[in-house]
Write an enzyme that holds these catalytic residues in place. Structure first.
Site, short mmCIF file in Angstrom:
data_model
loop_
_atom_site.label_atom_id
_atom_site.label_comp_id
_atom_site.label_asym_id
_atom_site.label_seq_id
_atom_site.Cartn_x
_atom_site.Cartn_y
_atom_site.Cartn_z
N HIS A 67 0.83 -1.21 0.00
CA HIS A 67 0.00 0.00 0.00
C HIS A 67 0.86 1.25 0.00
O HIS A 67 0.48 2.27 -0.56
CB HIS A 67 -0.98 -0.02 1.18
CG HIS A 67 -2.08 -1.00 0.96
ND1 HIS A 67 -2.06 -2.26 1.52
CD2 HIS A 67 -3.19 -0.94 0.21
CE1 HIS A 67 -3.14 -2.91 1.13
NE2 HIS A 67 -3.84 -2.14 0.33
N ARG A 78 -10.57 4.14 -1.62
CA ARG A 78 -10.03 3.43 -0.45
C ARG A 78 -10.27 4.29 0.80
O ARG A 78 -9.41 5.08 1.19
CB ARG A 78 -8.53 3.18 -0.61
CG ARG A 78 -8.13 2.17 -1.68
CD ARG A 78 -6.63 1.97 -1.67
NE ARG A 78 -6.19 0.80 -2.38
CZ ARG A 78 -5.66 0.82 -3.62
NH1 ARG A 78 -5.53 1.95 -4.27
NH2 ARG A 78 -5.27 -0.30 -4.20
N ARG A 85 -15.43 1.91 -1.35
CA ARG A 85 -15.12 0.65 -0.69
C ARG A 85 -15.20 0.86 0.82
O ARG A 85 -14.63 1.82 1.34
CB ARG A 85 -13.72 0.18 -1.07
CG ARG A 85 -13.36 -1.10 -0.34
CD ARG A 85 -12.07 -1.67 -0.80
NE ARG A 85 -10.93 -0.96 -0.26
CZ ARG A 85 -9.65 -1.28 -0.52
NH1 ARG A 85 -9.41 -2.28 -1.34
NH2 ARG A 85 -8.67 -0.62 0.00
N GLU A 141 -10.89 -10.84 -4.11
CA GLU A 141 -9.45 -10.74 -3.88
C GLU A 141 -8.94 -11.88 -3.00
O GLU A 141 -7.79 -11.90 -2.59
CB GLU A 141 -9.08 -9.38 -3.29
CG GLU A 141 -9.96 -8.91 -2.17
CD GLU A 141 -9.64 -7.49 -1.71
OE1 GLU A 141 -8.62 -6.92 -2.11
OE2 GLU A 141 -10.45 -6.95 -0.93
N ASN A 166 -4.21 -7.21 -6.38
CA ASN A 166 -3.09 -7.07 -5.44
C ASN A 166 -3.17 -8.14 -4.37
O ASN A 166 -2.19 -8.81 -4.05
CB ASN A 166 -3.11 -5.68 -4.77
CG ASN A 166 -3.14 -4.57 -5.79
OD1 ASN A 166 -2.78 -4.78 -6.94
ND2 ASN A 166 -3.58 -3.40 -5.38
N ASP A 167 -4.36 -8.28 -3.81
CA ASP A 167 -4.53 -9.31 -2.78
C ASP A 167 -4.77 -10.68 -3.40
O ASP A 167 -4.30 -11.68 -2.86
CB ASP A 167 -5.69 -8.94 -1.84
CG ASP A 167 -5.22 -7.95 -0.79
OD1 ASP A 167 -4.15 -8.18 -0.20
OD2 ASP A 167 -5.89 -6.92 -0.59
N ARG A 189 2.59 -9.36 0.01
CA ARG A 189 2.84 -8.28 -0.96
C ARG A 189 3.77 -7.21 -0.43
O ARG A 189 4.29 -6.39 -1.17
CB ARG A 189 1.50 -7.66 -1.42
CG ARG A 189 0.72 -7.03 -0.30
CD ARG A 189 -0.73 -6.78 -0.70
NE ARG A 189 -0.94 -5.44 -1.23
CZ ARG A 189 -2.14 -4.91 -1.43
NH1 ARG A 189 -3.23 -5.62 -1.18
NH2 ARG A 189 -2.26 -3.70 -1.90
N CYS A 231 -9.70 -3.55 -10.11
CA CYS A 231 -9.16 -2.34 -9.50
C CYS A 231 -7.79 -2.55 -8.86
O CYS A 231 -7.27 -1.66 -8.21
CB CYS A 231 -10.15 -1.75 -8.50
SG CYS A 231 -10.52 -2.87 -7.15
#
Ligand code: PEP
Ligand code: MG
Length: 579
Positions: free
Chosen positions: A194, A301, A336, A437, A460-461, A471, A508
């Site tokens: 992040h 986010r 989100r 995710e 990403n996840d 990550r 996303c």
């Protein structure tokens, strides 16, 4: 001149001076000092001892008279050590005879003193090695920071500087957003963390996972940072500087070319219209979203609003933020719900918080929200109330179980009833979607699709959990592979599930904004992309240069590839093809 390599997070080239921002215990740098500078190095060492002495005297003077006498004697013992020539003579000798830098010479001497104390039989004397370590650490701090002190928080006044640090938490990165640094380098961290995502949104060259950054780069060193290739050049010579200045000009020209695409449609060469949305972290990001004329916000986010503050934002504060975004943009906004936990902690994850062994598998995102209704309810109320002001959608992160999803959907219905009772307006049909995710949700995407109005793939996840790779951990980052066949199959599966259920599927995660994957994703059937606003124009350019017919055929071959070299070759070939 020294060249170092890390993982480039993008952002082009920056040229400037290093601002070494220490966190935790800094690593001791080790380098050879040119002969002509040996006197200056000895003076630097002696100056550090003088400053440490002055500061310790002041600390001693400021001790309240009623403080226990042990504190004064403890400081006196440290002062004695600092005044003892034994501490400085050897390091000075090492600097002069071996040309070693002051920090390293001091550390070598401290290590040999510690070794002597460790062999002592007497427990009291043995414990004295801790005092040596403390005194040495004070001197090292002076040497390493040029006397600039940090309290662990991000300082002000970083404008124009290249920030070099061990690691940064996402909350630090938020705090840094208001400063105009010219680049960012960290020892640790992966490009999908992040922190890296936030750095990318700052549009500055960023390199993470540069082991040894703190060891090799000194405060104020002149640097070149190449964020695309993950390269840092310390103390560049004239011709290298010129080459990189030319690169900067070239990048500016490329940027101007991309800007000319702002109002062009995101349509493939064979006429398929693609939706391009923006990912944002804070309401002020709508400026960047408007600048690239994104179709709306595909991922807001919201957890960043909860960071760097003592109390979470209340319902009214959140409502104001959401209304500001939806009214300011006048386009669809996907909000989100809170995704706190794992590497995103309100307090930046500093010591003192609850420690879990596998935080990414712990109480994170929707799990955390369901376990803490006092946190979740005000957010749901605020989002629903904001839906009366414009096209808002609710997106639930980290859905992994159908029962959990039912609980969220029931809670939303309950809150709607509550709002009606309280006389608040909201959109009764506000769409509710889920982020896919977690592999469990991707595999059973058809079941989740039945309960939801849309799906959004969080690569990403999804990649982190599918490949069992943290990550944030740069040591395993080389295994983070968006082209892994299992990842591609999961993406394909989710898109198919959405198509069969006749609900939209977007993506996303960072993969959606990376032009190396644009054609492949089009070939997999993706038609809605959401990404950092800085990526929108580049992705649009690729889309306009691609034909669905051609990428679909090539993607079939990619999915049938039996080894990763063949797969990569096919992807590269597809990316080179003009259509
Ligand atoms: C993702 O996981 O792909 C995603 C978009 O969410 P985040 O990066 O905030 O975890
Ligand atoms: Mg995620």
């Amino acid at each position: 001149m020294l060249t170092l390599h890390g993982a480039g997070v993008g952002g082009g080239v920056a040229i400037g001076n290093a601002f070494v921002l220490f966190r935790d215990t800094p690593e001791v740098p080790n380098y050879v000092v040119p002969e002509a500078q040996l006197d200056a190095e000895v003076e630097r060492f002696q100056a550090a001892i003088r400053v440490t002495r002055t500061k310790m005297r002041k600390i001693r003077k400021d001790i309240p008279p009623d403080a226990p006498s042990e504190i004064t004697s403890f400081l006196d013992a440290h002062m004695l050590m600092l005044n003892d020539p034994v501490l400085s003579e050897d390091p000075i000798q090492t600097i002069r005879t071996e040309g070693l830098n002051a920090e390293s010479a001091l550390q070598r001497h401290a290590d040999s003193l510690t070794e002597v104390f460790e062999t002592m039989e007497d427990a009291y004397l043995r414990s004295k090695k801790t005092d040596i370590a403390q005194v040495v650490s004070r001197i090292q701090n002076e040497l390493l920071t040029f006397g600039e002190e940090y309290d662990g928080r991000v300082p002000d006044g970083l404008d124009g500087q290249i920030v070099v640090t061990n690691d940064l938490t996402p909350s630090d990165a938020v705090a840094l957003r208001h400063q105009k640094m010219s680049a960012f380098i960290t020892n640790l961290g992966g490009p999908i963390s992040h922190t890296a995502i936030l750095a990318r949104s700052l549009r500055i060259p960023t390199i993470v996972g540069l082991h040894g950054a703190i060891r090799y780069i000194r405060h104020r060193d002149p640097l070149i940072v190449d964020g695309h290739n993950g390269v840092i050049i310390v103390d560049p010579d004239k011709s290298t500087l010129k080459a990189y200045r030319d690169r900067q000009l070239q990048e500016q020209r490329l940027q101007t070319e991309l800007v000319s695409l702002t109002s062009a449609a995101a349509v493939t060469s064979d006429g398929e219209r693609i939706s391009l949305f923006a990912n944002i972290e804070l309401p002020e990001d709508i400026g960047a979203t408007k600048a690239v004329d994104a179709g709306g916000v595909g991922l807001y986010r919201t957890e960043y609003m909860y960071m760097n503050r003592a109390e979470p934002p209340g319902e009214e504060e959140q409502l104001a933020a959401y209304v500001r975004v939806v009214s300011g943009l006048q386009r669809p906004i996907t909000i989100r719900t809170l995704d706190l936990g794992a590497d995103k902690q309100v307090d930046g994850g500093r010591p003192g918080g609850h420690v879990t062994i596998n935080p990414a598998l712990g109480l994170r995102a929707v799990r955390l929200c369901l376990s803490n209704p006092a946190l979740f309810r005000p957010q749901l109320r605020a989002i629903l109330r904001a839906s009366a002001h414009g096209p808002i959608e609710i997106m639930i992160p980290m859905v992994s179980s159908l029962d959990e999803l039912d609980q969220v959907l029931d809670l939303i219905e309950e809150i709607k009833r509550e709002l009606t009772r309280d006389g608040h307006e909201f959109n009764e049909n506000v769409p509710v979607g889920g982020m896919i995710e977690v592999p469990a949700a991707a595999i059973a995407a058809d079941l989740f699709a039945r309960k939801l109005d849309f799906l959004s793939i969080g690569t990403n996840d999804l990649i982190q959990y599918t490949l069992a790779i943290d990550r944030v951990d740069d040591e395993v980052n080389y295994l983070y592979d968006p082209l892994h066949p299992s990842v591609l199959r999961l993406i394909q599966r989710v898109i198919e599930a959405g198509t069969n259920a006749e609900i939209p599927v977007s993506m996303c995660g960072e993969m959606a904004g990376d032009v190396r994957y644009t054609r492949l994703l089009l070939g997999l059937g993706l038609r809605i992309f959401s990404m950092d606003p800085t990526r929108v124009l580049e992705v649009k350019k690729t889309i306009r240069n691609s034909s669905i017919e051609s990428v679909t055929t090539q993607t079939c071959a990619i999915l049938a590839a039996t080894d990763s070299t063949e797969l990569r070759d096919l992807v590269e070939r597809m990316n080179r093809n003009e259509s």
